[in-house]
Design an enzyme around this catalytic site. Structure first.
Site, PDB file in Angstrom:
ATOM      1  N   SER A 211       0.827  -1.199   0.000  1.00 16.19           N
ATOM      2  CA  SER A 211       0.000   0.000   0.000  1.00 16.19           C
ATOM      3  C   SER A 211       0.873   1.267   0.000  1.00 16.19           C
ATOM      4  CB  SER A 211      -0.954  -0.085   1.196  1.00 16.19           C
ATOM      5  OG  SER A 211      -1.958   0.872   1.090  1.00 16.19           O
ATOM      6  N   ASP A 360      -9.681  -4.751  -5.074  1.00 23.31           N
ATOM      7  CA  ASP A 360      -9.105  -3.679  -4.245  1.00 23.31           C
ATOM      8  C   ASP A 360     -10.055  -2.479  -4.249  1.00 23.31           C
ATOM      9  OD1 ASP A 360      -7.525  -1.454  -3.309  1.00 23.31           O
ATOM     10  OD2 ASP A 360      -5.735  -2.645  -3.648  1.00 23.31           O
ATOM     11  N   HIS A 394      -8.064  -4.762  -0.687  1.00 23.08           N
ATOM     12  CA  HIS A 394      -6.790  -4.063  -0.467  1.00 23.08           C
ATOM     13  C   HIS A 394      -6.023  -4.681   0.714  1.00 23.08           C
ATOM     14  CE1 HIS A 394      -4.197  -0.543  -0.979  1.00 23.08           C
ATOM     15  NE2 HIS A 394      -4.197  -0.404   0.335  1.00 23.08           N
TER      16      HIS A 394
END
Ligand SMILES: *[C@@H]1O[C@H](CO)[C@@H](O)[C@H](O)[C@H]1NC(C)=O
Ligand SMILES: *[C@@H]1O[C@H](CO)[C@@H](O)[C@H](O)[C@H]1NC(C)=O
Ligand SMILES: *[C@@H]1O[C@H](CO)[C@@H](O)[C@H](O)[C@H]1NC(C)=O
Ligand SMILES: *[C@@H]1O[C@H](CO)[C@@H](O)[C@H](O)[C@H]1NC(C)=O
Ligand SMILES: *[C@@H]1O[C@H](CO)[C@@H](O)[C@H](O)[C@H]1NC(C)=O
Ligand SMILES: *[C@@H]1O[C@H](CO)[C@@H](O)[C@H](O)[C@H]1NC(C)=O
Ligand SMILES: *[C@@H]1O[C@H](CO)[C@@H](O)[C@H](O)[C@H]1NC(C)=O
Length: 435
Positions: A211, A360, A394
């Site tokens: 991320s 995601d 995610h």
């Protein structure tokens, strides 16, 4: 950019751990060697109050990656590995305006360490607040640190781990140039630190980031050719999960959702090294002072705390005319294209293991698909193992991607070359441990 990492299954990690326990002769050659302060007992001061973070005037003329200051601290708690030494290095880097700055990395040396390889682990701290930097969070038990499970496993395998405050002292969250350059200089600094840490100048380095940590890592790989070609023999692999290739696209995806708080976080972050954006924000945020104050709290609270205040909100009421399209105006648009979109600064030559959830909810998988296609079409340079985790979110791709890519990363650190070229595959996250 996850609010926090989903807790990683420790069991899964441990079954993947392989031993890299060959102690090697220490390399005592060094370039710069400021005295190492040993500080115990130690009460951490926030970076904004801690003189360690302030470089001595004149540091600007040092080469990027030069160690300006070093200190040895008692090991942080919350790490599941035996730590033999814990250092922080202040080093010279370069910000996104090509101005010198000074950045801190935290270096953990485990028991029975290998001194010829280390991991650079980029924490997704996602905060435009100086005092939310990892170097301080480690000493502040009230802060959540994402990813400790991952680097605990690496440490237990004898790998030193460097954790840079890649946003820099100004905490320029989401600024790819600041983050990438600070990361590259942290590697130079650690490679220069042998005089005190024992790390060999010739070490192999692997990057791990998910991320916001993947953002810093990917930018480092793009900028390596132009900013730090000397690090090419050193960085042998990168494991990137839950990539966010395009900040505008992230904004369009999250506005009004659980993750909406990321928008004020990245706008305030991007304004840290852009006077035009800071001015633009002051002119375009809501005339209602309460609204504006709520928005600007992004620069004061750490990211998870701020994001909780912004769940399911849209940014429209925080801007004048309640107009959220305003962020596509020329000033924010130009800045985001310059420092917030991947794929425009070079093709990474470091082998990459990339893992991304097709579901995601923060950064659409299509952006990562397009980035991989662009790099791989280039032909000569890119080496990418791209795993698309079908149906994964995610957070899931951060968690399971680290597990999926870690053995691959260890092979690269052990000197096994990656198969050239690109492979793209669809994979499933392990259903037995998925939550
Ligand atoms: C810590 O690591 C050890 C072995 O390295 C493992 O047995 C233990 O389960 C881990 N504990 C936690 C809480 O992860
Ligand atoms: C370090 O290595 C020695 C010798 O192999 C072993 O006895 C010891 O348990 C190891 N320590 C840790 C913390 O792994
Ligand atoms: C590091 O690599 C250089 C170039 O290969 C070599 O000359 C030098 O001896 C190495 N140093 C150590 C400490 O291994
Ligand atoms: C980034 O994403 C936005 C929104 O999808 C798009 O309009 C823009 O063209 C993208 N930028 C680049 C350089 O691909
Ligand atoms: C945010 O929206 C989601 C989906 O609509 C909902 O389930 C959740 O309860 C909302 N949370 C808050 C704090 O409003
Ligand atoms: C919102 O801002 C955009 C960008 O400046 C502009 O094109 C659009 O006309 C504005 N919409 C309204 C309703 O004011
Ligand atoms: C391939 O990458 C190189 C190096 O980044 C770049 O100069 C070149 O323009 C790229 N070619 C294409 C077709 O994208």
């Amino acid at each position: 950019m996850a609010l926090r990492y989903t807790a990683l299954s420790t069991i899964a990690w441990l079954t993947l751990t392989s031993a890299l326990h060959q102690p090697v002769a220490r390399d005592h050659g060094f370039v710069a060697s400021p005295a190492v302060q040993t500080i115990r007992p130690y009460t951490a001061l926030p970076p904004s109050d801690d003189a360690f973070y302030q470089p001595t005037p004149g540091y600007e003329t040092e080469a990027p990656g030069t160690i300006l200051r070093a200190r040895s601290l008692p090991p942080p708690s919350g790490i599941n590995a035996t730590i033999s030494a814990y250092y922080q290095l202040l080093y010279r880097s370069t910000d996104s305006n090509n101005q010198p700055n000074a950045v801190v990395t935290s270096l953990l040396i485990p028991a029975n360490a290998s001194f010829d390889k280390f991991i650079s682990y980029q924490i997704p701290y996602d905060s435009p607040a100086t005092d939310c930097a990892p170097s301080y969070s480690f000493s502040d038990p009230s802060t959540i640190i994402g990813g400790t499970e991952i680097f605990s496993v690496a440490l237990s395998a004898g790998l030193p781990v460097s954790i840079p405050d890649y946003e820099g002292f100004t905490a320029a969250f989401a600024n790819g140039i600041q983050s990438g350059q600070a990361l590259l200089d942290s590697i130079r600094a650690v490679l220069n630190s042998g005089y005190t840490t024992g790390i060999s100048r010739n070490s192999s380095v692997a990057l791990i980031g998910g991320s916001g940590g993947a953002l810093a890592s990917e930018w480092a790989l793009e900028l390596q050719h132009s900013y730090a070609p000397d690090t090419k023999p050193s960085i042998v692999a990168a494991l990137l999960t839950a990539l966010t290739p395009n900040i505008t696209s992230v904004f369009q995806t999250i506005d009004g959702t659980l993750l909406a708080g990321l928008t004020p976080l990245f706008l305030v972050g991007l304004s840290k090294q852009s006077l035009p954006l800071a001015t633009w924000l002051s002119e375009n945020l809501s005339p209602n002072p309460t609204r504006t104050a709520e928005f600007l709290q992004a620069g004061e609270l750490c990211s998870a705390d701020f994001a909780l205040t912004f769940v399911n909100q849209t940014i429209a009421p925080y801007f004048r005319d309640h107009n959220s399209s305003i962020i596509s105006e020329p000033i924010p648009h130009a800045l985001i294209e310059e420092v917030g979109v991947m794929g425009l600064h070079g093709v990474p030559s470091v082998p990459i293991f990339l893992y991304k959830g097709t579901a995601d909810e923060l950064s659409p998988v299509a952006d990562t698909d397009a980035l991989v296609e662009k790099y791989c079409k280039n032909g000569t340079h890119a080496t990418i193992v791209y795993q698309r985790a079908v149906g994964a979110s995610h957070g899931d791709s951060g968690t399971y991607g680290a597990v999926a890519g870690y053995p691959w990363l260890l092979e690269r650190l052990a000197g096994v070359p990656a198969a050239k070229g690109c492979t793209v595959s669809n994979v499933k996250i392990p259903t037995t441990t998925a939550s």
